[in-house]
Design a protein around this motif. Structure first.
Motif, PDB file in Angstrom:
ATOM      1  N   LYS A 134       0.759  -1.390   0.011  1.00  0.00           N
ATOM      2  CA  LYS A 134       0.144   0.046   0.112  1.00  0.00           C
ATOM      3  C   LYS A 134       0.862   1.377   0.044  1.00  0.00           C
ATOM      4  CE  LYS A 134      -4.047   1.950   2.346  1.00  0.00           C
ATOM      5  NZ  LYS A 134      -4.964   1.448   3.413  1.00  0.00           N
ATOM      6  N   LEU A 135       1.923   1.243   0.643  1.00  0.00           N
ATOM      7  CA  LEU A 135       2.989   2.419   0.794  1.00  0.00           C
ATOM      8  C   LEU A 135       3.475   2.554  -0.625  1.00  0.00           C
ATOM      9  CD1 LEU A 135       4.721   1.930   4.026  1.00  0.00           C
ATOM     10  CD2 LEU A 135       3.240   3.710   3.616  1.00  0.00           C
ATOM     11  N   ARG A 136       3.930   1.375  -1.318  1.00  0.00           N
ATOM     12  CA  ARG A 136       4.442   1.693  -2.484  1.00  0.00           C
ATOM     13  C   ARG A 136       3.304   2.350  -3.797  1.00  0.00           C
ATOM     14  NH1 ARG A 136       6.635  -3.499  -1.221  1.00  0.00           N
ATOM     15  NH2 ARG A 136       8.773  -3.416  -0.801  1.00  0.00           N
ATOM     16  N   TRP A 137       2.191   2.019  -3.429  1.00  0.00           N
ATOM     17  CA  TRP A 137       1.194   2.558  -4.556  1.00  0.00           C
ATOM     18  C   TRP A 137       0.980   3.935  -4.130  1.00  0.00           C
ATOM     19  CZ3 TRP A 137      -2.832  -1.992  -3.681  1.00  0.00           C
ATOM     20  CH2 TRP A 137      -2.403  -3.285  -4.522  1.00  0.00           C
ATOM     21  N   SER A 138       0.750   4.448  -2.804  1.00  0.00           N
ATOM     22  CA  SER A 138       0.610   5.656  -2.492  1.00  0.00           C
ATOM     23  C   SER A 138       1.883   6.618  -2.064  1.00  0.00           C
ATOM     24  CB  SER A 138      -0.282   5.862  -1.228  1.00  0.00           C
ATOM     25  OG  SER A 138       0.167   5.011  -0.155  1.00  0.00           O
ATOM     26  N   ALA A 139       2.878   6.356  -2.742  1.00  0.00           N
ATOM     27  CA  ALA A 139       4.249   7.114  -2.678  1.00  0.00           C
ATOM     28  C   ALA A 139       4.325   8.385  -3.022  1.00  0.00           C
ATOM     29  CB  ALA A 139       5.441   6.218  -3.067  1.00  0.00           C
ATOM     30  N   PRO A 140       3.567   8.971  -3.991  1.00  0.00           N
ATOM     31  CA  PRO A 140       3.575  10.152  -4.430  1.00  0.00           C
ATOM     32  C   PRO A 140       2.796  11.131  -3.548  1.00  0.00           C
ATOM     33  CG  PRO A 140       2.975   8.889  -6.393  1.00  0.00           C
ATOM     34  CD  PRO A 140       3.300   7.865  -5.296  1.00  0.00           C
ATOM     35  N   LYS A 141       1.704  10.467  -2.962  1.00  0.00           N
ATOM     36  CA  LYS A 141       0.640  11.012  -1.959  1.00  0.00           C
ATOM     37  C   LYS A 141       1.485  11.714  -0.561  1.00  0.00           C
ATOM     38  CE  LYS A 141      -3.613   9.777  -3.987  1.00  0.00           C
ATOM     39  NZ  LYS A 141      -4.919   8.769  -3.533  1.00  0.00           N
ATOM     40  N   LEU A 142       2.235  10.302  -0.223  1.00  0.00           N
ATOM     41  CA  LEU A 142       3.092  10.277   0.855  1.00  0.00           C
ATOM     42  C   LEU A 142       4.079  11.421   0.998  1.00  0.00           C
ATOM     43  CD1 LEU A 142       2.944   6.668   1.816  1.00  0.00           C
ATOM     44  CD2 LEU A 142       1.510   8.560   2.918  1.00  0.00           C
ATOM     45  N   VAL A 143       4.858  11.621  -0.216  1.00  0.00           N
ATOM     46  CA  VAL A 143       5.979  12.394  -0.285  1.00  0.00           C
ATOM     47  C   VAL A 143       5.436  13.859  -0.413  1.00  0.00           C
ATOM     48  CG1 VAL A 143       7.536  13.372  -2.241  1.00  0.00           C
ATOM     49  CG2 VAL A 143       7.233  10.925  -1.728  1.00  0.00           C
ATOM     50  N   ALA A 144       4.142  13.989  -1.098  1.00  0.00           N
ATOM     51  CA  ALA A 144       3.593  15.574  -0.903  1.00  0.00           C
ATOM     52  C   ALA A 144       3.285  15.695   0.564  1.00  0.00           C
ATOM     53  CB  ALA A 144       2.240  15.328  -1.840  1.00  0.00           C
ATOM     54  N   ALA A 145       2.497  14.887   1.312  1.00  0.00           N
ATOM     55  CA  ALA A 145       1.892  14.942   2.536  1.00  0.00           C
ATOM     56  C   ALA A 145       3.374  15.305   3.276  1.00  0.00           C
ATOM     57  CB  ALA A 145       1.379  13.782   3.146  1.00  0.00           C
ATOM     58  N   ALA A 146       4.545  14.552   3.316  1.00  0.00           N
ATOM     59  CA  ALA A 146       5.392  14.717   4.257  1.00  0.00           C
ATOM     60  C   ALA A 146       6.147  16.217   3.998  1.00  0.00           C
ATOM     61  CB  ALA A 146       6.597  13.669   3.708  1.00  0.00           C
ATOM     62  N   ASN A 147       6.175  16.661   2.609  1.00  0.00           N
ATOM     63  CA  ASN A 147       6.663  17.809   2.529  1.00  0.00           C
ATOM     64  C   ASN A 147       5.884  18.944   2.912  1.00  0.00           C
ATOM     65  OD1 ASN A 147       9.175  17.126   1.203  1.00  0.00           O
ATOM     66  ND2 ASN A 147       8.158  16.706  -0.823  1.00  0.00           N
ATOM     67  N   GLU A 148       4.649  18.619   2.902  1.00  0.00           N
ATOM     68  CA  GLU A 148       3.386  19.841   3.644  1.00  0.00           C
ATOM     69  C   GLU A 148       3.475  19.957   5.014  1.00  0.00           C
ATOM     70  OE1 GLU A 148      -1.351  20.207   3.447  1.00  0.00           O
ATOM     71  OE2 GLU A 148      -0.063  19.622   1.503  1.00  0.00           O
ATOM     72  N   LYS A 149       3.587  18.947   5.497  1.00  0.00           N
ATOM     73  CA  LYS A 149       3.744  18.774   7.044  1.00  0.00           C
ATOM     74  C   LYS A 149       4.703  19.004   7.792  1.00  0.00           C
ATOM     75  CE  LYS A 149       1.229  16.575  10.583  1.00  0.00           C
ATOM     76  NZ  LYS A 149      -0.049  16.714  10.810  1.00  0.00           N
ATOM     77  N   VAL A 150       5.865  18.690   7.180  1.00  0.00           N
ATOM     78  CA  VAL A 150       7.426  19.202   7.863  1.00  0.00           C
ATOM     79  C   VAL A 150       7.936  20.217   6.844  1.00  0.00           C
ATOM     80  CG1 VAL A 150       9.322  18.303   9.010  1.00  0.00           C
ATOM     81  CG2 VAL A 150       7.458  16.952   9.177  1.00  0.00           C
ATOM     82  N   ARG A 151       7.790  21.277   7.186  1.00  0.00           N
ATOM     83  CA  ARG A 151       8.558  22.493   6.692  1.00  0.00           C
ATOM     84  C   ARG A 151       9.915  22.369   6.616  1.00  0.00           C
ATOM     85  NH1 ARG A 151       4.836  24.148   3.146  1.00  0.00           N
ATOM     86  NH2 ARG A 151       2.766  24.455   4.290  1.00  0.00           N
ATOM     87  N   GLY A 152      10.660  22.511   5.613  1.00  0.00           N
ATOM     88  CA  GLY A 152      12.030  22.816   5.509  1.00  0.00           C
ATOM     89  C   GLY A 152      12.713  21.487   5.166  1.00  0.00           C
ATOM     90  N   THR A 153      11.767  20.432   4.998  1.00  0.00           N
ATOM     91  CA  THR A 153      12.183  19.114   4.284  1.00  0.00           C
ATOM     92  C   THR A 153      11.972  18.908   2.899  1.00  0.00           C
ATOM     93  OG1 THR A 153      10.226  17.827   4.992  1.00  0.00           O
ATOM     94  CG2 THR A 153      12.060  17.866   6.467  1.00  0.00           C
ATOM     95  N   ASN A 154      12.754  18.322   2.171  1.00  0.00           N
ATOM     96  CA  ASN A 154      12.512  18.197   0.613  1.00  0.00           C
ATOM     97  C   ASN A 154      12.711  16.807   0.467  1.00  0.00           C
ATOM     98  OD1 ASN A 154      11.907  18.407  -1.868  1.00  0.00           O
ATOM     99  ND2 ASN A 154      13.843  19.206  -2.505  1.00  0.00           N
ATOM    100  N   VAL A 155      11.321  15.786   0.727  1.00  0.00           N
ATOM    101  CA  VAL A 155      11.398  14.465   0.341  1.00  0.00           C
ATOM    102  C   VAL A 155      11.034  14.366  -1.146  1.00  0.00           C
ATOM    103  CG1 VAL A 155      10.165  12.494   0.715  1.00  0.00           C
ATOM    104  CG2 VAL A 155      10.665  14.094   2.745  1.00  0.00           C
ATOM    105  N   ARG A 156      12.065  13.751  -1.747  1.00  0.00           N
ATOM    106  CA  ARG A 156      11.831  13.375  -3.296  1.00  0.00           C
ATOM    107  C   ARG A 156      11.307  12.162  -3.337  1.00  0.00           C
ATOM    108  NH1 ARG A 156      17.382  15.629  -3.508  1.00  0.00           N
ATOM    109  NH2 ARG A 156      17.026  18.046  -3.563  1.00  0.00           N
ATOM    110  N   THR A 157      11.853  11.206  -2.693  1.00  0.00           N
ATOM    111  CA  THR A 157      11.434   9.629  -2.819  1.00  0.00           C
ATOM    112  C   THR A 157      11.200   8.909  -1.495  1.00  0.00           C
ATOM    113  OG1 THR A 157      14.094   8.899  -2.956  1.00  0.00           O
ATOM    114  CG2 THR A 157      13.041   9.388  -4.986  1.00  0.00           C
TER     115      THR A 157
END
Length: 144
Positions: A22-45
């Motif tokens: 499930k994590l692999r399928w929703s990776a793009p959404k999780l990357v966007a959510a991580a970048n939005e939730k924690v400012r100053g981080t740039n999660v790419r993959t």
């Protein structure tokens, strides 16, 4: 498990295998959510590791995963017990021999002989020099 700020790679180790899928399928959404939730981080993959069957907590999240241990010598096969060998032998003796119809066997032999004859006609054997003697150049040019 870990975040590499230089490459932007977030490593996660889910507990059950379906969660990993499930994590692999929703990776793009999780990357966007991580970048939005924690400012100053740039999660790419998002790097989904093999499922871990230990409950991840603060102590395990910072620890490096243990290296895999390889056995020093290859495992030896166990010798099957005597009962196994007796059972296999009893099965072989009890198995019926295949029944062959003599008429079918004769038809197969006739067909094989006919196919060999057709093969000999289609691909005749070249004349072979006696005793493996070298052939002359003229004889070679005549056959070619």
């Amino acid at each position: 498990m870990a975040f590499d700020a230089d490459t932007g790679r977030l490593g996660v180790a889910p507990t059950p295998p379906p969660t990993a899928r499930k994590l692999r399928w929703s990776a793009p959404k999780l990357v966007a959510a991580a970048n939005e939730k924690v400012r100053g981080t740039n999660v790419r993959t998002l790097h989904v590791l093999a499922p871990a069957f230990v409950k991840a907590g603060p102590a395990t999240a910072t620890a490096d995963p243990a290296p895999l241990t390889v056995p020093a010598a290859p495992m030896q096969r166990r010798i099957p017990p005597d009962g196994y060998h007796r059972a296999i032998e009893a099965h072989r003796q009890a198995a019926r021999p295949p029944r062959v119809d003599p008429a079918i066997a004769q038809a197969v032999e006739r067909q094989t002989a006919a196919m060999r004859e057709l093969s000999r006609r289609a691909f005749p054997e070249p004349d072979v020099a006696a005793d493996d003697a070298p052939a002359s150049i003229e004889a070679t040019r005549d056959t070619a």
